[in-house]
Scaffold this motif. Structure first.
Motif, PDB file in Angstrom:
ATOM      1  N   THR A   4       0.743  -1.351  -0.041  1.00  0.00           N
ATOM      2  CA  THR A   4      -0.228  -0.009   0.045  1.00  0.00           C
ATOM      3  C   THR A   4       0.954   1.146  -0.067  1.00  0.00           C
ATOM      4  OG1 THR A   4      -1.775  -1.230   1.108  1.00  0.00           O
ATOM      5  CG2 THR A   4      -1.828   1.214   1.464  1.00  0.00           C
ATOM      6  N   ARG A   5       1.900   1.217   0.793  1.00  0.00           N
ATOM      7  CA  ARG A   5       2.840   2.293   0.808  1.00  0.00           C
ATOM      8  C   ARG A   5       3.517   2.554  -0.450  1.00  0.00           C
ATOM      9  NH1 ARG A   5       5.465   5.100   4.758  1.00  0.00           N
ATOM     10  NH2 ARG A   5       6.486   7.016   3.564  1.00  0.00           N
ATOM     11  N   MET A   6       3.822   1.625  -1.293  1.00  0.00           N
ATOM     12  CA  MET A   6       4.624   1.811  -2.481  1.00  0.00           C
ATOM     13  C   MET A   6       3.438   2.130  -3.455  1.00  0.00           C
ATOM     14  SD  MET A   6       6.781  -1.723  -2.922  1.00  0.00           S
ATOM     15  CE  MET A   6       7.981  -2.463  -1.414  1.00  0.00           C
ATOM     16  N   LEU A   7       2.293   1.708  -3.292  1.00  0.00           N
ATOM     17  CA  LEU A   7       1.353   2.208  -4.351  1.00  0.00           C
ATOM     18  C   LEU A   7       1.027   3.840  -4.155  1.00  0.00           C
ATOM     19  CD1 LEU A   7      -1.071   1.869  -6.205  1.00  0.00           C
ATOM     20  CD2 LEU A   7      -2.707   1.524  -4.467  1.00  0.00           C
ATOM     21  N   PHE A   8       0.864   4.241  -3.054  1.00  0.00           N
ATOM     22  CA  PHE A   8       0.505   5.697  -2.751  1.00  0.00           C
ATOM     23  C   PHE A   8       1.772   6.539  -2.765  1.00  0.00           C
ATOM     24  CE2 PHE A   8      -3.164   3.756  -1.194  1.00  0.00           C
ATOM     25  CZ  PHE A   8      -4.203   4.511  -1.620  1.00  0.00           C
ATOM     26  N   SER A   9       3.150   6.084  -2.458  1.00  0.00           N
ATOM     27  CA  SER A   9       4.298   6.837  -2.400  1.00  0.00           C
ATOM     28  C   SER A   9       5.214   6.712  -3.776  1.00  0.00           C
ATOM     29  CB  SER A   9       5.163   6.433  -1.160  1.00  0.00           C
ATOM     30  OG  SER A   9       4.476   6.691   0.059  1.00  0.00           O
ATOM     31  N   ILE A  10       4.818   5.550  -4.782  1.00  0.00           N
ATOM     32  CA  ILE A  10       5.702   5.574  -5.638  1.00  0.00           C
ATOM     33  C   ILE A  10       4.906   5.452  -7.194  1.00  0.00           C
ATOM     34  CG2 ILE A  10       7.352   4.111  -6.828  1.00  0.00           C
ATOM     35  CD1 ILE A  10       8.435   2.874  -4.195  1.00  0.00           C
ATOM     36  N   THR A  11       3.914   4.495  -7.025  1.00  0.00           N
ATOM     37  CA  THR A  11       3.235   4.280  -8.114  1.00  0.00           C
ATOM     38  C   THR A  11       2.401   5.500  -8.820  1.00  0.00           C
ATOM     39  OG1 THR A  11       3.071   1.814  -7.416  1.00  0.00           O
ATOM     40  CG2 THR A  11       1.760   2.829  -9.286  1.00  0.00           C
ATOM     41  N   LEU A  12       1.410   5.833  -7.699  1.00  0.00           N
ATOM     42  CA  LEU A  12       0.643   7.045  -7.902  1.00  0.00           C
ATOM     43  C   LEU A  12       1.323   8.198  -8.439  1.00  0.00           C
ATOM     44  CD1 LEU A  12      -2.646   6.214  -5.773  1.00  0.00           C
ATOM     45  CD2 LEU A  12      -2.229   5.630  -8.238  1.00  0.00           C
ATOM     46  N   PRO A  13       2.221   8.689  -7.638  1.00  0.00           N
ATOM     47  CA  PRO A  13       2.845   9.931  -7.849  1.00  0.00           C
ATOM     48  C   PRO A  13       3.564   9.689  -9.356  1.00  0.00           C
ATOM     49  CG  PRO A  13       3.175   9.369  -5.634  1.00  0.00           C
ATOM     50  CD  PRO A  13       2.661   8.178  -6.455  1.00  0.00           C
ATOM     51  N   ALA A  14       4.163   8.528  -9.483  1.00  0.00           N
ATOM     52  CA  ALA A  14       4.729   8.430 -10.898  1.00  0.00           C
ATOM     53  C   ALA A  14       3.899   8.591 -12.211  1.00  0.00           C
ATOM     54  CB  ALA A  14       5.732   7.156 -11.003  1.00  0.00           C
ATOM     55  N   ILE A  15       2.602   8.310 -12.001  1.00  0.00           N
ATOM     56  CA  ILE A  15       1.783   8.120 -13.247  1.00  0.00           C
ATOM     57  C   ILE A  15       0.630   9.270 -13.084  1.00  0.00           C
ATOM     58  CG2 ILE A  15       2.143   5.542 -13.450  1.00  0.00           C
ATOM     59  CD1 ILE A  15      -0.874   5.213 -12.316  1.00  0.00           C
ATOM     60  N   ARG A  16       0.910  10.402 -12.263  1.00  0.00           N
ATOM     61  CA  ARG A  16      -0.021  11.299 -12.115  1.00  0.00           C
ATOM     62  C   ARG A  16      -0.482  11.782 -13.493  1.00  0.00           C
ATOM     63  NH1 ARG A  16       4.608  13.151 -10.334  1.00  0.00           N
ATOM     64  NH2 ARG A  16       5.395  15.161 -10.762  1.00  0.00           N
ATOM     65  N   ARG A  17       0.655  12.289 -14.371  1.00  0.00           N
ATOM     66  CA  ARG A  17       0.084  12.918 -15.622  1.00  0.00           C
ATOM     67  C   ARG A  17      -0.616  11.899 -16.365  1.00  0.00           C
ATOM     68  NH1 ARG A  17       3.273  17.132 -17.355  1.00  0.00           N
ATOM     69  NH2 ARG A  17       4.983  17.663 -15.955  1.00  0.00           N
ATOM     70  N   THR A  18      -0.385  10.541 -16.470  1.00  0.00           N
ATOM     71  CA  THR A  18      -1.350   9.557 -17.153  1.00  0.00           C
ATOM     72  C   THR A  18      -2.422   9.637 -16.618  1.00  0.00           C
ATOM     73  OG1 THR A  18       0.678   8.391 -17.651  1.00  0.00           O
ATOM     74  CG2 THR A  18      -1.425   7.086 -18.027  1.00  0.00           C
ATOM     75  N   ILE A  19      -2.757   9.749 -15.118  1.00  0.00           N
ATOM     76  CA  ILE A  19      -4.301   9.705 -14.689  1.00  0.00           C
ATOM     77  C   ILE A  19      -4.827  10.863 -15.317  1.00  0.00           C
ATOM     78  CG2 ILE A  19      -5.231   9.883 -12.378  1.00  0.00           C
ATOM     79  CD1 ILE A  19      -3.228   8.340 -11.257  1.00  0.00           C
ATOM     80  N   ALA A  20      -3.986  11.947 -15.151  1.00  0.00           N
ATOM     81  CA  ALA A  20      -4.716  13.505 -15.805  1.00  0.00           C
ATOM     82  C   ALA A  20      -5.093  13.296 -17.202  1.00  0.00           C
ATOM     83  CB  ALA A  20      -3.769  14.436 -15.439  1.00  0.00           C
ATOM     84  N   LEU A  21      -4.292  12.717 -17.820  1.00  0.00           N
ATOM     85  CA  LEU A  21      -4.481  12.394 -19.527  1.00  0.00           C
ATOM     86  C   LEU A  21      -5.758  11.377 -19.498  1.00  0.00           C
ATOM     87  CD1 LEU A  21      -3.697  12.527 -22.397  1.00  0.00           C
ATOM     88  CD2 LEU A  21      -2.226  10.495 -21.918  1.00  0.00           C
ATOM     89  N   VAL A  22      -5.678  10.344 -18.633  1.00  0.00           N
ATOM     90  CA  VAL A  22      -6.702   9.632 -18.877  1.00  0.00           C
ATOM     91  C   VAL A  22      -8.286  10.282 -18.638  1.00  0.00           C
ATOM     92  CG1 VAL A  22      -7.995   7.400 -18.124  1.00  0.00           C
ATOM     93  CG2 VAL A  22      -5.564   7.414 -18.762  1.00  0.00           C
ATOM     94  N   LEU A  23      -8.166  11.021 -17.489  1.00  0.00           N
ATOM     95  CA  LEU A  23      -9.292  11.690 -17.086  1.00  0.00           C
ATOM     96  C   LEU A  23      -9.962  12.644 -18.354  1.00  0.00           C
ATOM     97  CD1 LEU A  23      -8.643  12.572 -13.348  1.00  0.00           C
ATOM     98  CD2 LEU A  23     -10.441  11.047 -14.032  1.00  0.00           C
ATOM     99  N   VAL A  24      -9.003  13.341 -18.646  1.00  0.00           N
ATOM    100  CA  VAL A  24      -9.356  14.523 -19.849  1.00  0.00           C
ATOM    101  C   VAL A  24      -9.884  13.782 -20.978  1.00  0.00           C
ATOM    102  CG1 VAL A  24      -8.738  16.458 -21.087  1.00  0.00           C
ATOM    103  CG2 VAL A  24      -7.925  16.115 -18.778  1.00  0.00           C
TER     104      VAL A  24
END
Length: 224
Positions: free
Chosen positions: A133-153
């Protein structure tokens, strides 16, 4: 106004669901095994189908006389529900159809982003005894935040252009509960021949999509 409201409700249902489900599938299927490759192909396969095929498949599944949903309902002792004829259930039924149809695109985008994250970060976190869980929220999600924004838009832009599913599944009914902006423009312009009114409604749709495109440009141009 009803068409605008229907479109907003549809976007609010589908976009978060497709983002979360697409990310979850990408996290689960981000493996090098043969089974993961097969599952990725299965989940992406629905994306290549035409809207006509998808709409007809789901209409057959949701009909209360002999459809798959009716068979499952009777199997658990419940009465079949006419999803496409109930005003409160028709739009969610169209949304579920769209999510099943389009989940492959966000999944592939998230998979591409996950595969770009350096493995050294996870190895260092494992040495520090960080939990999954810590890896997910501290490494994975911050590393792909631009992709998350891209997918949303991208999904917002795509789902604002909803047309084929309600046109083929419900015809905009019951009681206009599934009529989106594009279907309204089509019916106003090409059935009622109110071309000026249809053009004005199209400008409303253009403004909404332009706002989403501007948000994407803003998010993609931000510095780390």
């Amino acid at each position: 106004l009803q068409a605008v409201w229907n479109t907003f409700c549809f976007v609010l249902i589908t976009v978060p669901a497709m983002t979360v489900i697409g990310l979850a599938l990408a996290l689960v299927l981000n493996r090098t095994s043969r089974l993961a490759a097969i599952l990725r192909a299965i989940f992406f396969a629905s994306t290549v189908l035409s809207v006509t095929v998808v709409a007809l498949i789901w209409r057959l599944m949701l009909i209360p006389e002999g459809g798959l949903a009716a068979v499952l309902a009777r199997a658990i002792g419940e009465q079949p529900v006419a999803f496409l004829s109930e005003q409160a259930l028709a739009l969610p039924a169209v949304a579920v159809t769209t999510i099943w149809w389009g989940i492959g695109l966000p999944m592939v985008l998230f998979l591409a982003a996950l595969q770009q994250i350096p493995r050294d970060l996870y190895e260092a976190a494992a040495l520090d005894r960080a939990s999954k869980t810590r890896m997910l929220f501290s490494i994975t999600l911050p590393a792909i935040r631009r992709t998350i924004a891209l997918v949303l838009v991208v999904e917002i832009i795509l789902q604002f252009q909803l047309f084929g599913q309600p046109h083929l599944m419900t015809g905009g009914g019951p009681n206009n509960s599934t009529r989106p902006i594009v279907l309204f423009v089509y019916e106003t312009g090409w059935k009622q021949w109110q071309l000026g009114y249809a053009a004005a409604a199209a400008q409303v749709l253009f403004a909404l999509i332009a706002l989403a495109a501007m948000a994407q440009y803003y998010l993609s141009s931000r510095k780390d």
